[in-house]
Design an enzyme around this catalytic site. Sequence first.
Site, PDB file in Angstrom:
ATOM      1  N   GLU A 442      -4.359  -0.922  -2.622  1.00 35.93           N
ATOM      2  CA  GLU A 442      -5.765  -1.101  -3.019  1.00 35.93           C
ATOM      3  C   GLU A 442      -5.955  -2.264  -3.991  1.00 35.93           C
ATOM      4  O   GLU A 442      -6.784  -2.222  -4.891  1.00 35.93           O
ATOM      5  CB  GLU A 442      -6.336   0.192  -3.623  1.00 35.93           C
ATOM      6  N   GLY A 443      -5.168  -3.299  -3.812  1.00 34.74           N
ATOM      7  CA  GLY A 443      -5.196  -4.457  -4.701  1.00 34.74           C
ATOM      8  C   GLY A 443      -4.190  -4.273  -5.803  1.00 34.74           C
ATOM      9  O   GLY A 443      -4.319  -3.373  -6.637  1.00 34.74           O
TER      10      GLY A 443
END
Length: 589
Positions: A442-443
């Site tokens: 998610e980053g």
Amino acid sequence: MPEFNAPLRDMRFVLHEVFHGPALWARLPALAERVDADTATAILEEAAKITGQLLAPLNRSGDEQGVAFEAGAVRTPDGFRQAWQTYRDGGWVGLAGNPEFGGLGMPKMLAVQFEEMLYAANCSFSLYSALSAGCCLAIDAHASDALKATYLPALYSGQWAGTMCLTEPHAGTDLGIIRSKAEPQADGSYKVSGTKIFITGGDQDLTDNIIHLVLAKLPDAPAGPKGISLFLVPKRLVNADGSLGQSNAVSCGSLEHKMGIKASATCVMNFDGATGYLIGEPNRGLAAMFTMMNYERLSIGIQGIGCAEASYQNAARYACERLQSRAATGAQDKERIADPIIVHPDVRRMLLTMRALTEGGRAFATYVGQQLDIAKYAEDADERDAAQRQVALLTPVAKAFFTDNGLESCVLGQQVFGGHGYIREWGQEQLVRDVRIAQIYEGTNGIQALDLLGRKVVADGGQALAAFAAQIRQFSATEPPFRQPLLNALDELEDLSQWLCEQASRDPNAIGAASVEYLQLFGYVAYAYMWSRMAAVARDALVQDPAFYGAKLASAAFFFERLLPRTLSLQASIRAGSASLFELDAAQF
């Protein structure tokens, strides 16, 4: 086998006493009719049962068995299908979903605490639910009414599940270079083709259908991120009457073999001219997908808190039972051959570090949830906008700081166990493996740090930070405990932010060189704010429950005396600038 018992007393403390959730819900009409203090307490108690009694017992067996890939299909570990049925029957997938389509419409302040329980009990199982909830959020925010009516009820009920398909073999953070394509069809649908990797729940045997949200490019799309569109692509097509039709041209190519979360299916997904439907506007897909991504970033941050809580519970129990050596002040238990290791200062240092970081994170997650509720439900537009700006500022901090602290706490918990922490049966080594991914997906946390400093502080001119700082100063005017160290840390953060804004105008590498340490410093200041708020409530209520509130005050003191000073070294590192990072040529590495 390790046990998990949801920290209900602490959750109620944060939800009801510190952030006054019921009072907020009462003034937000959309929530007032759905939830009050008694409803929230009942939901948390039921959530504690399902996570502690149903999901936690499957955690170790799910890790050991893992998911299997046979004849092009994924099989989840033994017990997962039955657990999912019980889970969906309770309406848990749609806990915070839109009631218009079958969700329960509960506030995010409550949902974040449920998510913490899920991740603490069973990370792998939780991910199937988390991706579905995020998928629903994006569909509800951006899809047509027809798509909402067709897909949301079955997603909220848990009959179907959702995924997020972004990453490709050559394109991770830089989504502008994706190659997946979408060809428009005469009937208004699209044929989507491409390969996506690292897809959580891309295939599984828990649900009747899987709804993929896929980033792809239209034939005439402009280059880069501005040419990305978002498509809904079901595993099985849906007939006009809502029944399931034939299989779509979607397949799982393989499973990734991972360090942790082994019961979560991480898939390579192939789309071979699959039928899909546009969500939102053409070439605006990345903005629509960020609705889901930002939800998932907060959720994955909470994965760090949940794993840390599980690690703390295991380690605290062990420290009170394990006998080794005598206390430095003399034997504490003279009837036994040695004292429990809880008497030793270093063991207490580790446990208190875990406790202070985890309880600070729980409060901060609830605070961010509060801002999300205000941004969604407040009647006043200015109040909604102010809350949304705070959410944008704080989401990268929550994702990265929660997960960094989650790994630290899981490793500390393992260390408390000594050699037994490295052995599978105690559960600590699995927590270390499971929580590690949270800093990556998610980053990555480095990307979160760049987002915070580059976009949310420097590019914003520090306006959102100034609003957050003003709130802290307003609270500090009430003379809370630990007021001065809180204000000192806030002054450091504001001075450093101003300095970095100036440096960025002269040095292109300034932001990248400072961003990770800056996010860490920001996180400690935010936790100081949380701990001062919790300490103020505990001080005023001490006589009501000296054991609980006294422990809260003691934990706050430990945070301010032993953890907040970490900001001093972070500040020195940031002010050193970027020069030393570029002394070596690439060939010298």
